[in-house]
Write an enzyme that holds these catalytic residues in place. Structure first.
Site, PDB file in Angstrom:
ATOM      1  N   PRO A  80      31.504  15.008  80.966  1.00 14.14           N
ATOM      2  CA  PRO A  80      30.935  16.268  81.011  1.00 14.14           C
ATOM      3  C   PRO A  80      29.944  16.486  81.413  1.00 14.14           C
ATOM      4  CG  PRO A  80      31.789  16.068  78.706  1.00 14.14           C
ATOM      5  CD  PRO A  80      32.160  14.673  79.229  1.00 14.14           C
ATOM      6  N   ASN A  81      28.574  15.528  81.865  1.00 13.67           N
ATOM      7  CA  ASN A  81      27.199  15.438  81.786  1.00 13.67           C
ATOM      8  C   ASN A  81      27.156  14.297  82.802  1.00 13.67           C
ATOM      9  OD1 ASN A  81      26.582  17.478  80.198  1.00 13.67           O
ATOM     10  ND2 ASN A  81      26.043  15.692  78.207  1.00 13.67           N
ATOM     11  N   GLY A 131      29.014  12.802  86.410  1.00 13.04           N
ATOM     12  CA  GLY A 131      29.543  12.817  87.348  1.00 13.04           C
ATOM     13  C   GLY A 131      29.533  11.255  88.276  1.00 13.04           C
ATOM     14  N   SER A 147      42.109  12.972  85.384  1.00 13.16           N
ATOM     15  CA  SER A 147      43.687  12.985  86.315  1.00 13.16           C
ATOM     16  C   SER A 147      44.716  12.438  85.265  1.00 13.16           C
ATOM     17  CB  SER A 147      43.301  12.088  88.038  1.00 13.16           C
ATOM     18  OG  SER A 147      42.155  13.153  88.724  1.00 13.16           O
ATOM     19  N   ASP A 155      37.306   0.995  94.342  1.00  7.86           N
ATOM     20  CA  ASP A 155      37.174   0.597  95.780  1.00  7.86           C
ATOM     21  C   ASP A 155      38.664   1.541  96.536  1.00  7.86           C
ATOM     22  OD1 ASP A 155      37.242  -0.543  98.403  1.00  7.86           O
ATOM     23  OD2 ASP A 155      38.619  -1.890  97.461  1.00  7.86           O
ATOM     24  N   ARG A 175      39.520   5.059  96.817  1.00  4.81           N
ATOM     25  CA  ARG A 175      38.623   5.810  97.856  1.00  4.81           C
ATOM     26  C   ARG A 175      39.582   5.510  98.889  1.00  4.81           C
ATOM     27  NH1 ARG A 175      33.269   3.609  95.570  1.00  4.81           N
ATOM     28  NH2 ARG A 175      33.693   1.592  96.485  1.00  4.81           N
ATOM     29  N   ARG A 191      55.680  32.236 115.822  1.00  2.00           N
ATOM     30  CA  ARG A 191      54.992  33.428 115.642  1.00  2.00           C
ATOM     31  C   ARG A 191      54.637  33.935 116.777  1.00  2.00           C
ATOM     32  NH1 ARG A 191      53.795  36.973 112.103  1.00  2.00           N
ATOM     33  NH2 ARG A 191      51.426  37.825 111.900  1.00  2.00           N
ATOM     34  N   GLU A 197      36.492  10.243  93.407  1.00  7.69           N
ATOM     35  CA  GLU A 197      35.996   8.905  93.623  1.00  7.69           C
ATOM     36  C   GLU A 197      35.446   8.355  94.817  1.00  7.69           C
ATOM     37  OE1 GLU A 197      38.160   7.817  91.924  1.00  7.69           O
ATOM     38  OE2 GLU A 197      40.149   8.771  92.036  1.00  7.69           O
ATOM     39  N   GLY A 198      33.983   9.189  94.406  1.00 12.92           N
ATOM     40  CA  GLY A 198      33.105   8.944  95.191  1.00 12.92           C
ATOM     41  C   GLY A 198      32.666   9.981  95.785  1.00 12.92           C
TER      42      GLY A 198
END
Lengths: 78, 390
Positions: free
Chosen positions: B127-128, B130, B157, B235, B238, B263, B359-360
């Site tokens: 939560p705090n 990232g 996830s 790694d 990513r 269209r 992932e960064g």
């Protein structure tokens, strides 16, 4: 491979990541000279350049903390 | 220099493409609306061997080379970015165990991860915490040949259904990685719903209330949990995301090529309008550019070259920025239709934004890439000075 050859190869690898001249016994991680990606880059360099495998049991900062330590670790594993 | 898939890789790509077109893409919008990936879908992935894609054959996996695995991520990303995130986080746990697991961890977990008997999830974010990931607040206390884990993880996830979690926690103030099974007393998860994108990725909060795990569940060593264990996993993450962005962007492009061919406005098909052609041309070119970066990262990965870490970061950065723009243009081309649930491009746009965060984040990649550029520049200058002296 001689100790000097290992030292030279490792020095030139480090030069790609560190802009200052690093003394052979200077702390690499504690001094903040490298970023968080460097640890895995160093592992890959050792494995590819010297055809050795860095294993679970090798995870000891004494193996990686200085240039001398890295060279000593590589010599031990070759 | 050759940039060409091998006949075997082309064959695998055809198989991945057919699987995704038949089994995933037609249902992805429904799963997105339901905010759930059904068990049957994961079973299908497991049965066809994709959950064990990167696990060597001796451990029951497919032992795919990096390019083939990238092609798989691309196709899964084309069908469902949410499902790609299963391949990503499950693969991150596999990768961490493959690289830094003990012999008994490899023997015990890799065959189960390969068959889907175990589903892995990656527990780093809190939560705090990232981007400042090495300062996680969860703790692990060593006591009586075991570790006791306490803390909270968020945005995990497939945390709703995974049964093996790689948890990063501070042990004596040092980041460390642990395998924690869902059935560990004190372990619980709570679903996170109503997200912008990745709505069927079954995200969860993870609560660790004095979870006691045997000391054998430590992956690597104390103090190496972020730099090495999470480093190897991220790694891999990513790499998956970079390739998945290609697939998602290709889905956007395919949708636009189809829509603009059918269209009509002002008496002619949309594809006849030059401002539409401009957007299509930008999409095609940027997807090709991202694909080359992903191929390059894969090539380096197969060689085990140290530069793969930076090149994967660059590929992920470019591909995730690219897909955000491509998906944005895809909705623009579809107009009001693109904003409705009748067309998948609204899902593509919502999922594309997430690609820039996981992932960064884009900004973390920018910092790393820019610093690397300054290092390379200084190194070249130093080399030139040395050459002048000699």
């Amino acid at each position: 491979m001689t100790t000097d050859e290992i030292l030279e190869k490792t020095k030139s690898f480090l030069a790609q990541f560190i802009n200052v001249n690093v003394a052979d016994d200077e702390e690499l991680f504690a001094s903040g000279l490298v970023n968080s990606l460097f640890a895995m880059q160093l592992v890959l360099f050792i494995e590819k350049e010297f055809s050795i495998k860095v294993e679970n049991e090798d995870l000891d900062y004494d193996n990686f903390r200085t240039l001398n330590a890295i060279v000593g670790f590589i010599e031990k594993k070759i | 220099m050759e940039i060409e898939l091998t006949p075997q890789q082309v064959q695998e790509q055809d198989i991945f493409r057919a699987f995704v077109s038949e089994e995933i893409a037609p249902y992805a919008d429904q799963y997105d609306q339901d905010e759930c990936t059904p068990d049957e879908v994961i079973k299908k992935l497991a049965e066809i061997g994709y959950l064990g894609a990167i696990i060597p054959k001796e451990h029951g996996g497919q032992g795919m080379d990096a390019i083939t695995f990238g092609l798989l991520c691309e196709e899964i990303g084309r069908g469902s970015a949410s499902l790609l995130s299963l391949l990503t986080v499950h693969g991150m746990v596999c990768q961490a165990i493959l690289k830094w697991g003990s012999a008994s961890q490899k023997a015990s977990w890799l065959p189960k991860l390969a068959t889907g008997e175990a589903i892995g999830a990656f527990g780093l974010t809190e939560p705090n915490i990232g981007s400042d990931a090495k300062n996680v607040e969860s703790t692990a206390l060593y006591s009586n040949n075991s570790y006791v884990l306490t803390g909270e993880k968020k945005w995990i996830s497939f945390g709703q259904l995974a049964n093996l979690f790689l948890i990063i926690a501070q042990c004596d103030g040092k980041p460390s990685a642990f395998l924690v099974e869902r059935n560990t007393p004190g372990f619980s998860t709570a679903p996170i719903t109503g997200l912008l994108g990745f709505r069927s990725a079954m995200l969860a909060k993870v609560h660790l209330n004095k979870c006691q795990v045997p000391e054998e569940n430590l992956v690597g060593k104390v103090g190496f949990g972020f730099s090495h264990v999470a480093g190897a996993a991220l790694d891999h993450g990513r790499y998956c995301v970079g390739w998945g962005c290609l697939g998602l962007a290709q889905a956007c492009l395919n949708a636009c090529l189809s829509y603009t061919s059918e269209r009509k406005q002002f008496g002619s098909f949309l594809k006849g309008h030059q401002l539409i052609q401009q957007m299509i041309a930008e999409m095609i070119t940027n997807i090709k550019a991202a694909r080359l970066l992903c191929y390059h990262a894969g090539y380096l990965k197969d060689k085990g070259d140290p530069s793969l870490i930076m090149e994967t970061s660059i590929a992920k950065y470019f591909a995730s920025r690219m897909v955000s723009k491509v998906a944005d243009d895809a909705v623009q081309i579809h107009g009001a239709n693109g904003c409705s649930s009748d067309y998948p491009v609204q899902r593509y746009l919502r999922d594309a934004k997430i690609m820039e965060i996981i992932e960064g984040s884009t900004q973390m990649q920018q910092i790393i890439i820019a610093k690397s550029g300054y290092h390379s520049f200084a190194l070249e200058k130093r080399k030139a000075r040395q050459k002048e002296k000699t």
